[in-house]
Design a protein around this motif. Structure first.
Motif, PDB file in Angstrom:
ATOM      1  N   LYS A   1       0.849  -1.192   0.000  1.00  0.00           N
ATOM      2  CA  LYS A   1       0.000   0.000   0.000  1.00  0.00           C
ATOM      3  C   LYS A   1       0.888   1.246   0.000  1.00  0.00           C
ATOM      4  N   VAL A   2       1.790   1.326   0.972  1.00  0.00           N
ATOM      5  CA  VAL A   2       2.925   2.246   0.908  1.00  0.00           C
ATOM      6  C   VAL A   2       4.129   1.459   1.393  1.00  0.00           C
ATOM      7  N   SER A   3       5.302   2.011   1.223  1.00  0.00           N
ATOM      8  CA  SER A   3       6.530   1.372   1.694  1.00  0.00           C
ATOM      9  C   SER A   3       6.966   2.041   2.993  1.00  0.00           C
ATOM     10  N   ALA A   4       7.176   1.228   4.041  1.00  0.00           N
ATOM     11  CA  ALA A   4       7.638   1.725   5.333  1.00  0.00           C
ATOM     12  C   ALA A   4       9.135   1.486   5.457  1.00  0.00           C
ATOM     13  N   CYS A   5       9.729   2.125   6.456  1.00  0.00           N
ATOM     14  CA  CYS A   5      11.177   2.019   6.682  1.00  0.00           C
ATOM     15  C   CYS A   5      11.431   2.030   8.180  1.00  0.00           C
ATOM     16  N   CYS A   6      12.038   0.988   8.718  1.00  0.00           N
ATOM     17  CA  CYS A   6      12.376   0.961  10.131  1.00  0.00           C
ATOM     18  C   CYS A   6      13.766   1.552  10.340  1.00  0.00           C
ATOM     19  N   LYS A   7      13.857   2.513  11.235  1.00  0.00           N
ATOM     20  CA  LYS A   7      15.091   3.272  11.415  1.00  0.00           C
ATOM     21  C   LYS A   7      15.327   3.524  12.911  1.00  0.00           C
ATOM     22  N   HIS A   8      16.546   3.769  13.342  1.00  0.00           N
ATOM     23  CA  HIS A   8      17.823   3.964  12.663  1.00  0.00           C
ATOM     24  C   HIS A   8      18.729   2.843  13.145  1.00  0.00           C
ATOM     25  N   PHE A   9      19.190   2.009  12.275  1.00  0.00           N
ATOM     26  CA  PHE A   9      19.921   0.791  12.583  1.00  0.00           C
ATOM     27  C   PHE A   9      21.418   1.088  12.647  1.00  0.00           C
ATOM     28  N   THR A  10      22.076   0.939  13.769  1.00  0.00           N
ATOM     29  CA  THR A  10      21.665   0.395  15.047  1.00  0.00           C
ATOM     30  C   THR A  10      22.450   1.062  16.152  1.00  0.00           C
ATOM     31  N   ALA A  11      22.086   0.779  17.428  1.00  0.00           N
ATOM     32  CA  ALA A  11      22.747   1.348  18.609  1.00  0.00           C
ATOM     33  C   ALA A  11      22.811   2.861  18.527  1.00  0.00           C
ATOM     34  N   TYR A  12      21.715   3.440  18.059  1.00  0.00           N
ATOM     35  CA  TYR A  12      21.644   4.900  17.925  1.00  0.00           C
ATOM     36  C   TYR A  12      20.731   5.465  19.002  1.00  0.00           C
TER      37      TYR A  12
END
Length: 787
Positions: A239-250
């Motif tokens: 439907k839309v494109s999601a983005c999981c952020k911010h990789f990693t240890a931030y």
């Protein structure tokens, strides 16, 4: 062209190529952030236009004077991978490089239009990224509470429903020429330290909760109804494109001169696997997210966006990402200028085939979105689907479900409607509007606002005559000059509501806190108003991270306290509805509220979660900190009372080992029992066993209400270096007054009882594990043995 100019161009190209080489993905160079791009995945866009086209529309190619048959990437009979490969193969190297920034310039020669990748949808559509914009024809979008408050609801279906509403508005704006379809949201970093400025964006401190939120919100954004279990995930429609952020240890932004752009997070393999990476793994494996964003910081010396172990091996191979990896804005430049990584200004080389592979990931995602072939089921969405009554009510419901009742002396709340005809509403947030929205909402430099604002003043005005005094000139409350008028209205009103806290001037991206106190003279304001008030006093705190309000907790003249996070556009109404009993609060704190001296004991930059006795550092989060708190993780009161009864439970688990499964050692404290087979590596187990429990929740009060049932596990006594307890399941349930409901839990044994050792290995220990329901209302053992 001068030699220096040529060198600069060459360095830029090499930087792009290095990024691709290191991530095998897609990296962003921040460009033209304020410049509105008028080609968003299609041809010239007219604001408000509803009759859009898609890339592989034969009529479009005819209009361009191109023969669509010459471009196999428009052949719908072929797989997306084959089509993407053909598309990339038809580009020149120059054209390929021009697609690698967040603004992809397209390739008119083959009919490929421009596309702006960067849009944001953290808690509603935002114009912070250049891919989404607002003007007179589309001026608003629904702004839901920030994630930290939405998470406090502990309601998975709510998280998913909000994602669906946001993606519906996104599709509507796409049709209207005001947005792309790739959204760099959500933020799923664990809130390790209360000082971190971006806690507002996160789902809290527990990695399991964060990962569960991520999977549900991403599913809401991405899933096309009926295709959730698509066999080929690389072709699953989006439907839309999601983005999981911010990789990693931030989780360090700017603290005492230490900035994210140069910070090197020193992290153990144990903490990386157990805490920092777990939400991202859940986002990829359970949420099937189509993008992961790497972070600015280094991790153990290597920039996160340049670490092939993290990005290629872990995200793409181990977790099987179906999508692309994107670098945070400017992070490639940061890699060069701040991290001085590999002297990239001097020389690097990369094969064009790696660039091709990275571009293919990108175009497969765009094809899954329907940008090449259209997505007919969303074509009818338009302006009437933005700020709909349904979405506005959902925003209000999310705020009501998330607000946490922290104190309620003698059951003073809810206030009886009509009993308090005059209300003193005071404090720096008493008339809050934009402060309720938080960040990643609407950029003040550009047009765009929430559907509407319901401030606390607006909300309380429906329950009585409001007498307002700010008490402070702003949230920093630099002096006490305005306290007097606030005291005065409190002495003449029937009840007093103080709305205080912090805002983006105190905690935000690029702004970490130094202490846990209310700023300026706010404490003086609260105490003086409470002492002078004629009637009951209710304190409302807006914040993301915890605030040490022990003074208010212990003050008998402050009868009740609510935490409202940053409650979104409907926040003022939600607060008023709870205080006057229209809604019974059921939220729980998703972060620990520490006492103020906690931050004096360790720097924000110390990344370890476990206590460090050599430096006197306490542990972090409820999993590793056992000291005093203002309010603990998971805390929250209700206007009714619930009793728990264990109806059924698994007490013993026996796992038969094969000759290929070998016992792993674990360190035990001296004097404690150590089993002959301490543990087995989870990777060596099938992990298909579950243990079950049934909990009866009885509402013994006189009000209907929601109860969040939290289930924790404790590892066998004596194991060194593991957690105190670990949340393994939760469920929100509505129970009418005088009735009961039984909740069934079936928990995967490896996920529920597993631990991570000091080397980062996931192990399942044998011995007597302990299951705790709620605050210890139910406690029982599970004996796990190997034979």
């Amino acid at each position: 062209m001068h030699a220096k100019q040529l060198q600069a161009m060459a360095r830029t190209l090499l930087t792009f190529l290095l990024c691709i080489y290191l991530t095998l993905a897609f990296c962003v160079i921040y460009t033209d952030a304020r410049k509105r791009v008028t080609k968003i995945g299609r041809d010239t866009v007219t604001p408000g236009r509803s009759n859009f086209t898609y890339i592989c529309d034969p009529a479009r190619y005819a209009q361009l004077g191109l023969d669509i048959k010459s471009f196999p990437f428009c052949d719908k009979k072929l797989s997306y991978q084959v089509r993407a490969r053909d598309l990339v193969s038809q580009m020149t190297l120059y054209e390929k490089v021009r697609q690698l920034g967040n603004r992809a310039y397209g390739a008119p020669r083959i009919g490929l239009p421009e596309y702006e990748w960067w849009s944001e949808a953290l808690h509603g559509l935002s114009n912070v990224g250049p891919g989404t914009f607002f003007d007179d024809s589309v001026a608003h979008a629904t702004s839901f509470p920030t994630p930290i408050l939405t998470t406090a609801s502990f309601n998975e279906s709510l998280w998913n429903t909000i994602g669906k509403a946001v993606s519906t508005e996104a599709r509507a704006l796409y049709n209207l020429g005001h947005a792309g379809l790739t959204f760099w949201s959500p933020t799923i970093n664990v809130a390790r330290d209360p000082r971190w400025g971006r806690i507002i964006e996160t789902p809290g401190e527990d990695p399991f909760v964060v990962g569960t939120y991520a999977a549900n919100y991403v599913r809401g954004l991405q899933d096309v109804e009926g295709t959730e279990h698509f066999k080929d995930l690389n072709s699953r429609p989006l439907k839309v494109s999601a983005c999981c952020k911010h990789f990693t240890a931030y989780d360090v932004d700017n603290w005492k001169g230490v900035e994210r752009y140069s910070f090197d997070a020193k992290v153990t393999e144990q903490d990386l696997a157990e805490t920092f990476n777990r939400p991202f793994q859940m986002c990829v494996e359970n949420g099937d997210v189509s993008s992961v964003m790497c972070s600015y910081n280094r991790v153990n010396g290597i920039p996160a966006c340049a670490d092939p172990k993290l990005l290629k091996q872990t995200v793409r191979e181990d977790w099987n990402l179906h999508g692309y990896i994107v670098a945070d804005c400017d992070s490639i430049e940061v890699m060069i200028k701040n991290h001085k990584w590999l002297n990239v200004d001097n020389e690097t080389a990369v094969r064009e085939a790696l660039v091709d592979r990275s571009l293919q990931y990108l175009y497969v995602v765009l094809m899954r979105l329907g940008i090449f072939d259209g997505h007919s089921q969303y074509n009818s969405l338009g302006i009437n689907d933005v700020c709909s009554n349904e979405h506005i009510e959902l925003a209000a419901e999310a705020a009501r479900e998330g607000i946490v009742l922290l104190k309620n002396d003698n059951g003073i709340l809810p206030l009886a409607t009509g009993k308090y005809p005059s209300l003193a509403v005071v404090g720096p947030h008493a008339n809050a509007s934009t402060a309720m929205i938080g960040n990643y909402a609407f950029d003040p430099w550009n047009k765009g606002t929430p559907c509407r604002y319901i401030t606390p003043l607006n909300g309380f005005s429906s329950y009585g005559r409001v007498n307002y005094a700010a008490g402070c000139s702003n949230v920093k409350c630099p002096d006490g000059s305005l306290i007097g008028p606030a005291v005065q209205v409190a002495t003449t009103s029937d009840a007093t509501i103080i709305v205080a806290g912090i805002d983006l001037s105190i905690e935000a991206e690029s702004r970490d806190r130094l202490d846990l106190f209310l700023p300026g003279k706010q404490t003086d304001l609260i105490n003086q108003v409470a002492n002078a008030s004629k009637g009951p006093v209710v304190l409302v705190i807006m914040s993301a991270g915890g605030v040490d309000i022990s003074f208010a907790k212990n003050n008998p003249k402050i009868h009740a306290i609510l935490w409202s996070g940053y409650p979104g556009e409907e926040g003022g109404q939600a607060i008023a509805d709870i205080i006057f009993g229209k809604y019974n609060p059921g939220g729980r704190l998703p972060v620990t509220w520490y006492q103020a001296d906690y931050v004096d004991k360790l720097p924000l930059t110390s990344m370890q979660l476990r206590p460090d006795d050599s430096n006197g550092y306490p542990g972090r989060t409820y999993k590793f900190f056992d000291g005093p708190t203002v309010f603990p993780f998971g805390y929250g009161l209700s206007y009714t009372k619930f009793n728990y009864t264990l109806k059924a439970a698994t007490n013993r688990l026996q796992i038969k080992l094969t000759k290929f499964q070998h016992c792993r050692d674990l360190p035990y404290k001296n004097g404690t029992f150590k089993p002959s087979c301490p543990a087995i590596a989870i990777d060596d187990l099938r992990c298909n066993k579950k243990f079950k429990l049934a909990v009866e929740v009885k509402n013994v009060g006189n009000r209907d209400g929601d109860e969040v049932v939290l289930v924790y596990s404790q590892p066998p006594v004596g194991i060194v270096g593991t957690h105190i307890k670990n949340l393994i399941a939760f469920q929100k349930v509505f129970v009418a007054a005088g009735t009961s409901k039984t909740i069934q839990f079936a928990i995967n044994t490896c996920q529920g009882l597993g631990i991570v050792d000091s080397y980062g290995n996931a192990l399942l220990p044998s011995g007597a594990h302990t299951i705790i329901v709620g605050d210890g209302a139910i406690v029982f053992p599970i004996q796990l043995t190997y034979r």
